[in-house]
Design a protein around this motif. Structure first.
Motif, PDB file in Angstrom:
ATOM      1  N   VAL A   7      45.582  -6.520  30.271  1.00  0.00           N
ATOM      2  CA  VAL A   7      44.256  -6.559  29.655  1.00  0.00           C
ATOM      3  C   VAL A   7      43.716  -7.981  29.757  1.00  0.00           C
ATOM      4  CG1 VAL A   7      42.905  -6.139  27.564  1.00  0.00           C
ATOM      5  CG2 VAL A   7      44.936  -4.737  28.040  1.00  0.00           C
ATOM      6  N   LYS A  16      42.752  -7.900  21.065  1.00  0.00           N
ATOM      7  CA  LYS A  16      43.674  -7.290  20.104  1.00  0.00           C
ATOM      8  C   LYS A  16      43.406  -5.789  19.980  1.00  0.00           C
ATOM      9  CE  LYS A  16      45.371  -7.636  15.338  1.00  0.00           C
ATOM     10  NZ  LYS A  16      46.228  -6.538  15.563  1.00  0.00           N
ATOM     11  N   CYS A  19      44.639  -3.953  23.190  1.00  0.00           N
ATOM     12  CA  CYS A  19      46.110  -3.926  23.266  1.00  0.00           C
ATOM     13  C   CYS A  19      46.708  -3.022  22.189  1.00  0.00           C
ATOM     14  CB  CYS A  19      46.681  -5.338  23.175  1.00  0.00           C
ATOM     15  SG  CYS A  19      46.387  -6.322  24.660  1.00  0.00           S
ATOM     16  N   ASP A  20      46.195  -3.110  20.964  1.00  0.00           N
ATOM     17  CA  ASP A  20      46.693  -2.248  19.883  1.00  0.00           C
ATOM     18  C   ASP A  20      46.449  -0.779  20.201  1.00  0.00           C
ATOM     19  OD1 ASP A  20      47.534  -4.488  18.483  1.00  0.00           O
ATOM     20  OD2 ASP A  20      45.906  -4.400  16.993  1.00  0.00           O
ATOM     21  N   ARG A  23      48.880   0.313  22.943  1.00  0.00           N
ATOM     22  CA  ARG A  23      50.242   0.446  22.405  1.00  0.00           C
ATOM     23  C   ARG A  23      50.369   1.685  21.528  1.00  0.00           C
ATOM     24  NH1 ARG A  23      49.801  -5.822  21.470  1.00  0.00           N
ATOM     25  NH2 ARG A  23      50.648  -6.538  23.470  1.00  0.00           N
ATOM     26  N   ALA A  29      51.198  -3.126  26.763  1.00  0.00           N
ATOM     27  CA  ALA A  29      49.991  -3.914  27.036  1.00  0.00           C
ATOM     28  C   ALA A  29      50.325  -5.396  27.085  1.00  0.00           C
ATOM     29  CB  ALA A  29      48.943  -3.654  25.959  1.00  0.00           C
ATOM     30  N   GLU A  30      49.820  -6.056  28.112  1.00  0.00           N
ATOM     31  CA  GLU A  30      50.016  -7.502  28.292  1.00  0.00           C
ATOM     32  C   GLU A  30      48.650  -8.173  28.197  1.00  0.00           C
ATOM     33  OE1 GLU A  30      52.031 -11.137  29.318  1.00  0.00           O
ATOM     34  OE2 GLU A  30      52.766  -9.209  28.631  1.00  0.00           O
ATOM     35  N   PRO A  31      48.414  -9.001  27.160  1.00  0.00           N
ATOM     36  CA  PRO A  31      47.118  -9.661  27.020  1.00  0.00           C
ATOM     37  C   PRO A  31      46.994 -10.908  27.890  1.00  0.00           C
ATOM     38  CG  PRO A  31      48.530 -10.202  25.156  1.00  0.00           C
ATOM     39  CD  PRO A  31      49.299  -9.238  26.024  1.00  0.00           C
TER      40      PRO A  31
END
Length: 125
Positions: A7, A16, A19-20, A23, A29-31
């Protein structure tokens, strides 16, 4: 093993949220906060999907899409653009740049997840 999603988003709250949400739906998820790190992060993380803001500082999403599309390995990874650009012309321009999917901000959570699942299903085919 969960599917991996990179992301790329400079807005901390959106990063956030994305990604949340990913997940919560079983994805890893990789920020990435800085678009200048997106290509190297993608090479290291080996995502199944890249979700990318088009309006990034330092490098545009269009430039990143081009860099990823030109890479022999990364060029096969689908890209979903998430952007405040919301006109039909903007969508056409984003798709012409190489994004497989497009979600306008502010996002609909259901549409966001639906687009991710659709792209993941295409990978499995």
């Amino acid at each position: 093993m969960p599917k991996r999603v990179l992301v790329v988003e400079d807005n901390e709250l959106n990063l956030k949220l994305f990604c949340d949400l990913l997940r919560a739906h079983g994805y890893e998820a990789e920020p990435v906060r800085d678009g200048r790190e997106a290509v190297s992060s993608a090479r290291r993380f080996k995502p199944h999907l890249v979700i990318m803001d088009v309006q990034l500082p330092h490098v545009t999403g269009f430039e990143l899409i081009g860099q990823m599309q030109a890479d022999p390995v990364l060029g096969r990874i689908p890209i979903m653009a998430v952007t405040a650009y919301s006109s039909h012309e903007d969508e056409e321009r984003i798709r012409a740049a190489g994004a497989r999917s497009y979600v306008a901000k502010p996002i609909s959570l259901a549409r966001f997840v639906d687009q991710v699942e659709k792209l993941m299903a295409e990978i499995d085919e």
